[in-house]
Design a protein around this motif. Sequence first.
Motif, mmCIF file in Angstrom:
data_model
loop_
_atom_site.group_PDB
_atom_site.id
_atom_site.type_symbol
_atom_site.label_atom_id
_atom_site.label_comp_id
_atom_site.label_asym_id
_atom_site.label_seq_id
_atom_site.Cartn_x
_atom_site.Cartn_y
_atom_site.Cartn_z
ATOM 1 N N ARG A 142 0.814 -1.205 0.000
ATOM 2 C CA ARG A 142 0.000 0.000 0.000
ATOM 3 C C ARG A 142 0.856 1.267 0.000
ATOM 4 N NH1 ARG A 142 -5.364 -1.121 1.083
ATOM 5 N NH2 ARG A 142 -5.774 -3.268 1.691
ATOM 6 N N GLU A 143 2.049 1.130 -0.520
ATOM 7 C CA GLU A 143 2.962 2.271 -0.548
ATOM 8 C C GLU A 143 2.564 3.293 -1.607
ATOM 9 O OE1 GLU A 143 6.237 4.482 0.646
ATOM 10 O OE2 GLU A 143 5.308 2.727 1.517
ATOM 11 N N GLU A 144 2.283 2.844 -2.813
ATOM 12 C CA GLU A 144 1.948 3.744 -3.915
ATOM 13 C C GLU A 144 0.725 3.219 -4.657
ATOM 14 O OE1 GLU A 144 2.876 6.636 -4.658
ATOM 15 O OE2 GLU A 144 4.679 6.870 -3.451
ATOM 16 N N LEU A 145 0.082 4.105 -5.384
ATOM 17 C CA LEU A 145 -1.081 3.749 -6.174
ATOM 18 C C LEU A 145 -0.859 4.197 -7.607
ATOM 19 C CD1 LEU A 145 -3.816 5.011 -3.700
ATOM 20 C CD2 LEU A 145 -3.361 2.622 -4.234
ATOM 21 N N ILE A 179 -5.836 6.122 -8.107
ATOM 22 C CA ILE A 179 -6.053 7.413 -7.460
ATOM 23 C C ILE A 179 -7.331 8.063 -7.988
ATOM 24 C CG2 ILE A 179 -5.166 9.770 -7.218
ATOM 25 C CD1 ILE A 179 -2.336 8.560 -7.216
ATOM 26 N N TYR A 221 -2.428 5.130 3.099
ATOM 27 C CA TYR A 221 -1.460 5.393 2.027
ATOM 28 C C TYR A 221 -0.637 6.641 2.369
ATOM 29 C CZ TYR A 221 -4.575 2.273 -0.553
ATOM 30 O OH TYR A 221 -5.342 1.213 -0.955
ATOM 31 N N ASN A 239 2.320 7.543 2.032
ATOM 32 C CA ASN A 239 3.408 7.986 1.155
ATOM 33 C C ASN A 239 2.959 8.244 -0.274
ATOM 34 O OD1 ASN A 239 5.710 7.654 3.091
ATOM 35 N ND2 ASN A 239 4.914 5.571 3.093
ATOM 36 N N CYS A 240 1.661 8.141 -0.523
ATOM 37 C CA CYS A 240 1.136 8.406 -1.857
ATOM 38 C C CYS A 240 0.705 9.875 -1.919
ATOM 39 C CB CYS A 240 -0.036 7.483 -2.171
ATOM 40 S SG CYS A 240 -0.593 7.640 -3.882
ATOM 41 N N ASN A 241 1.678 10.727 -2.188
ATOM 42 C CA ASN A 241 1.430 12.165 -2.069
ATOM 43 C C ASN A 241 0.507 12.738 -3.140
ATOM 44 O OD1 ASN A 241 2.936 12.723 0.293
ATOM 45 N ND2 ASN A 241 4.823 12.487 -0.866
ATOM 46 N N ASP A 254 7.256 15.892 -1.277
ATOM 47 C CA ASP A 254 7.477 14.829 -2.253
ATOM 48 C C ASP A 254 8.672 15.159 -3.148
ATOM 49 O OD1 ASP A 254 5.661 12.362 -3.291
ATOM 50 O OD2 ASP A 254 6.786 13.250 -4.949
#
Length: 344
Positions: free
Chosen positions: A65-68, A73, A103, A105-107, A146
Amino acid sequence: MNIGNVIRKYRKEAGLTQEMMAKQLGVTTPAVNKWENGNSYPDIELLAPIARLLHISLDTLLSFREELTSAEIADLIRQIDTMFESEGFEKTYEWISKLIQEYPNCNMLIWQAAVVLDARRLTGDCEDPEKYDDPINTWYEMALRDKNEEIQRHAADSLFGFYLRKKEYARAEEYLVYFSDHDPMKKIHKGRLYMEQERNEEACEIFESLLFSEYQTLNLTLSMLLNLALKEQNTEDAHFLASKLGDLAKLFDMGKYNECSAMLDVMCSEKNVEGTYQVVKQLLENVDSLYDFRKSGLFRHMKFKSTDSSYPEWIRTKLLEGFRSGDEFAYMNGLDEWKKLMEG
């Protein structure tokens, strides 16, 4: 975030030392140290015990679940919009808060979710808009850190708008450092700051300089397209683009010379005797209009360098020399009006 960083982060949050963690998992302390430093990875059978010990899911441990993706999104933002309509502002805010925790880290998601929430509270869907200043700005600040400059710029734009609305002008200006000096939005925001502070002369100068710069960019772009059309011998496109260049010069008050100059290349490419004669005649008659933009109301606040009054006549002399000497205009030699024109 790799698995070693995840283990280190949640081990510390759980108040465990590497030695304590190693003892509970039945491994050595150096083994835990190697995991956290990325020198080795835990055996697969240890993943579930590590997750249980650190009170996290396997998804979190493995950074699933670090990035999408952009599509994921976009889907989440659509869910947020739908939730506003069905659940109201407060419940949607709570769901967004949990989403950002999931999430962290998903800026791009964090910024977009904050923007949607920000917009909803400003359009009357929220009873106490100021209550959400701190959490929304915290999310913007998270996105601002980011590594992606585009995300930084988006977040800075949002924070600039917030502090501008609050009339905290010095604070708003701090976020302009995240914009490139070549980005027109930096100047637009600077102009908005001046407007809000009733520094109208300075605001006008900035906006006018943007207009002048945009004319130069558009003029160059259309000229490149015209060159391509001429290279491909596409007569129809060449006439169209030369006409648009003339319209552009007229729109921006660049003077009669600039309005007709682009058509000269088209006439030359066609070896159009009458057309060339008419364009060259207009150019020679309107050399004095080269600096007409200085008289335009579009640029009345701008400060231009002074020019020598003899410069237009010098330009006219150089033009005549070029028309007379080059083989490019040899096709004009049979026209009596051309000969008279070249006598200057």
